[in-house]
Design an enzyme around this catalytic site. Structure first.
Site, PDB file in Angstrom:
ATOM      1  N   GLU A 124       7.503  -4.861  -8.639  1.00 18.04           N
ATOM      2  CA  GLU A 124       6.446  -3.864  -8.450  1.00 18.04           C
ATOM      3  C   GLU A 124       6.120  -3.134  -9.741  1.00 18.04           C
ATOM      4  OE1 GLU A 124       4.912  -4.114  -5.776  1.00 18.04           O
ATOM      5  OE2 GLU A 124       6.399  -5.347  -4.770  1.00 18.04           O
TER       6      GLU A 124
ATOM      7  N   LYS B  29     -21.272   0.929  17.650  1.00 14.72           N
ATOM      8  CA  LYS B  29     -22.513   0.537  18.329  1.00 14.72           C
ATOM      9  C   LYS B  29     -22.614   1.208  19.704  1.00 14.72           C
ATOM     10  CE  LYS B  29     -21.458  -3.827  17.929  1.00 14.72           C
ATOM     11  NZ  LYS B  29     -20.268  -3.712  17.077  1.00 14.72           N
TER      12      LYS B  29
ATOM     13  N   PRO C 282     -20.082  -5.453  12.896  1.00 19.82           N
ATOM     14  CA  PRO C 282     -18.704  -5.864  13.186  1.00 19.82           C
ATOM     15  C   PRO C 282     -18.101  -4.999  14.296  1.00 19.82           C
ATOM     16  CG  PRO C 282     -19.052  -5.523  10.824  1.00 19.82           C
ATOM     17  CD  PRO C 282     -20.246  -4.964  11.519  1.00 19.82           C
ATOM     18  N   PRO C 283     -16.993  -5.435  14.871  1.00 23.44           N
ATOM     19  CA  PRO C 283     -16.344  -4.623  15.914  1.00 23.44           C
ATOM     20  C   PRO C 283     -15.851  -3.291  15.363  1.00 23.44           C
ATOM     21  CG  PRO C 283     -15.517  -6.884  15.952  1.00 23.44           C
ATOM     22  CD  PRO C 283     -16.334  -6.751  14.706  1.00 23.44           C
ATOM     23  N   GLY C 284     -16.009  -2.246  16.163  1.00 23.07           N
ATOM     24  CA  GLY C 284     -15.468  -0.939  15.819  1.00 23.07           C
ATOM     25  C   GLY C 284     -16.338  -0.090  14.930  1.00 23.07           C
TER      26      GLY C 284
ATOM     27  N   ASP D 262       0.999 -13.208  -3.896  1.00 24.34           N
ATOM     28  CA  ASP D 262       0.272 -12.966  -5.144  1.00 24.34           C
ATOM     29  C   ASP D 262      -0.409 -14.244  -5.625  1.00 24.34           C
ATOM     30  OD1 ASP D 262       1.205 -10.354  -5.150  1.00 24.34           O
ATOM     31  OD2 ASP D 262       3.028 -10.904  -6.239  1.00 24.34           O
TER      32      ASP D 262
END
Length: 648
Positions: free
Chosen positions: A419, A202, A197-199, A496
């Site tokens: 919450e 590589k 994947p990117p980041g 949710d």
């Protein structure tokens, strides 16, 4: 441009030499040494009959005396001068004023256009004779020879991807000691493809190979091969491998190879001729009749599915190295590498940060460290503390704090109970991840959040854990319903509901966790592709099966909702206490929530470990619990994204 400057300088020197030769072969009379004498002495020589030859050109007079000496002088307008010269017996020659030999500047000005045309013509002929359509350097490779005298990267600077490092370490050992492999008949892979994947690091791995191997390292991007002119890309590939052979043993790194290595013949019109010619030349250079001994090709891409099969076969890219997102131990190592570059306080624990960032790549972790340093500098601190890292992590995951809009007391109360419902179910449900913190401080599109901190990365998901996630997700809506009534339920549970539905759908259609439908995979919608374009959609399930799938999804969500109702009804006093604590402190740590769940009071003076309380701040976003994995791009950050299926 260097070659052009050299050629231009060469032709300027040749032109100056021609001018010098031209002046060298002028008439001896014009090149002989002459003495400049006064006009009165010239008249005296005439009166004494000592002048033998005279050349008059306007007011300039040159000549020779009887004793062989030459002279020159400047004569004023004297009408009787010619009569006196005739009377003295001198031989007189008259020359027109414009018939003089050209000066050096005159020759240069007159010959410069012709010399310039000849030089440009020869330059183009030399470029065309060098082959491959190299006029103006279009066919020259744009690969840069990397010589990192400063900022050299080695394997010690790369962390979190140990398996990929081990495979690439073998290439470095071959370049340093090829006899070790050759004595047993082994050969080094001709090509190595880095996939991930990117980041994930590589390109950083390729730079580390260059730093460790201490051999010439050429780097180029896949897009540098493609031009609007057909044949230019193939010429650049040839030139790149010619340069590499001269510096062998060496490494050639092609970043984003999918720009030139896409599947041939894909898309309408049969593809692009220039790109396909470039790919064909690359295939021949990698494994054709001519061997490229000592040239190792390393390429990187995050789209291996679009690469041409001929490019991936053994003999070209013999080895594919997967560079995945790091696990929790890898993230801790990556953070330890990055925090060395900043000044951190003694309270910073990279293990806690690594646990709270599942799914993050190396680039994401570097961004968190940088954001933490910027926040510390903005606050005037000398070191970066854990508070800065927590704020930076929340900013990257959820967005910046919303300061522009003000929440009413009723909205803050709704958010606090919402919450608190998430927090209580997250504490009670089995297999649930530990709670890190709960807050009603708005970030991004969320009015509040409950963040759970997994102790490890989950590779396999159990039914118990998934049903617990559904119950935790639906607990916020149930808390609103129990406290304020069904008519006062808000749209804050939208994210949710979405994440609970997604988990339930995966359980029924992909993971075989439905008793009525059994362990069968149901891919409801499929797309048929024609010439690279999606043209039709079809269903692989019958109408009755689709209805059963919908009923099973509804059943799983309803069971989670009822479980949340049961738990919150039994702990209604704890729900009120926790909501009051959130309204007072705005942020509660995991230890604070644990104390409330055990019925213990909070300290009178509570130090805020995570966020600075700002009464009255708010936003108009959605409520929801923070995901234990990174939110899907474009998704609602307030929802809980299900952990991906193992192997995907």
């Amino acid at each position: 441009m260097n070659n052009f400057s050299k050629n231009l300088a060469l032709w300027v020197i040749i032109g100056l030499l021609l001018i010098a030769l031209f002046n060298l072969f002028q008439s001896p009379s014009s090149r002989g040494p002459q003495s400049n004498i006064p006009f009165s002495d010239f008249l005296a020589h005439i009166e004494a009959n000592r002048v033998s030859d005279v050349q008059i050109q306007g007011n300039s007079i040159t000549g020779k005396l009887q004793d062989g000496r030459t002279f020159s002088t400047y004569a004023p307008d004297d009408p009787g001068l010619v009569d006196r010269l005739t009377a003295s017996g001198a031989r007189i020659t008259a020359v027109p004023v414009d018939d003089n030999m050209p000066s050096l500047l005159g020759v240069l000005v007159s010959w410069f256009p012709m010399l310039l045309l000849i030089g440009v013509w020869i330059f183009f002929m030399r470029q065309m004779q060098s082959g491959g359509g190299k006029a103006m350097g279009f066919g020259k490779s744009r690969a840069r020879l990397l010589t990192e005298k400063h900022g050299r990267v080695t394997f010690s600077d790369v962390a979190g991807i140990d398996e990929a490092k081990e495979e690439l370490q073998e290439i470095v050992e071959f370049l340093k000691n090829p006899q070790k492999f050759q004595q047993v008949g082994g050969r080094i892979p001709k090509g190595c493809l880095l996939v991930g994947p990117p980041g994930t690091g590589k390109t950083l791995l390729a730079r580390a190979i260059a730093g460790e191997a201490n051999v010439p390292f050429f780097t180029i991007s896949g897009s540098d091969f493609v031009e609007m002119f057909v044949g230019v890309g193939a010429s650049r590939v040839r030139d790149m491998f010619e340069q590499a052979k001269k510096h062998a043993p060496c490494i050639v790194f092609i970043d984003e190879i999918d720009a030139v290595g896409r599947h041939r013949g894909a898309g309408l019109g049969g593809g692009n001729d220039e790109r396909e010619q470039t790919l064909n030349q690359l295939l021949v250079e990698m494994d054709g009749f001519e061997a490229n001994e000592g040239v190792i090709l390393i390429a990187a891409t995050n789209r291996p599915d679009v690469l041409d099969p001929a490019l991936l076969r053994p003999g070209r890219f013999d080895r594919q190295v997967v560079v995945p997102n790091p696990d929790v131990l890898g993230r801790e190592k990556i953070l330890n590498v990055h925090v060395k570059k900043i000044r951190v306080g003694p309270d910073v624990d990279t293990k806690i940060i690594a646990r709270g960032t599942p799914g993050f790549s190396g680039a994401d972790l570097a961004n968190i460290v940088n954001e933490a340093a910027l926040m510390a500098a903005r606050a005037g601190k000398r070191v970066v503390t854990m508070v800065d890292f927590e704020s930076a992590k929340d900013k990257v995951m959820m967005g910046a704090e919303r300061r522009s809009m003000v929440m009413t007391e009723e909205e803050k109360r709704l958010t606090a109970y919402h919450e608190s419902g998430h927090a209580i179910l997250a504490w009670v449900m089995p297999s649930s991840d530990p709670i890190h913190k709960a807050t009603i401080i708005p970030r991004g599109r969320a009015l509040g959040l409950v963040q759970q901190l997994p102790e490890r990365d989950r590779l396999s998901l159990t039914r118990e854990w998934l049903t617990s996630r559904i119950a935790v997700a639906m607990a916020g809506r149930m808390a609103e319903e129990l406290i304020f009534g069904r008519e006062r339920v808000t749209n804050g549970a939208a994210s949710d509901i979405q994440q609970a539905t997604k988990i339930a759908r995966h359980m029924v259609t992909q993971w075989g966790m439905s008793d009525s439908l059994g362990p069968v995979g149901y891919d409801e919608n499929t797309q048929e592709v024609f010439l690279g374009h999606s043209v039709t959609q079809s269903k692989n399930v019958s109408e009755s099966t689709a209805q059963q799938i919908d009923m099973e999804i509804r059943r799983l969500i309803s069971e989670g909702l009822e479980k949340a109702r049961q738990v919150l009804t039994e702990r209604l006093d704890t729900l009120h206490t926790m909501a009051s604590a959130l309204l007072e402190h705005e942020t509660l740590s995991g230890d604070d929530i644990g104390a409330l769940m055990r019925g213990e009071p909070l300290p009178e003076i509570k130090k805020q470990h995570f966020d600075v309380a700002r009464p009255g701040s708010g936003s108009s976003g959605k409520r929801g619990s923070v995901p234990t994995t990174r939110p899907v791009e474009g998704g609602d950050p307030g929802g809980v994204e299900p952990t991906p299926q193992p192997g995907t």
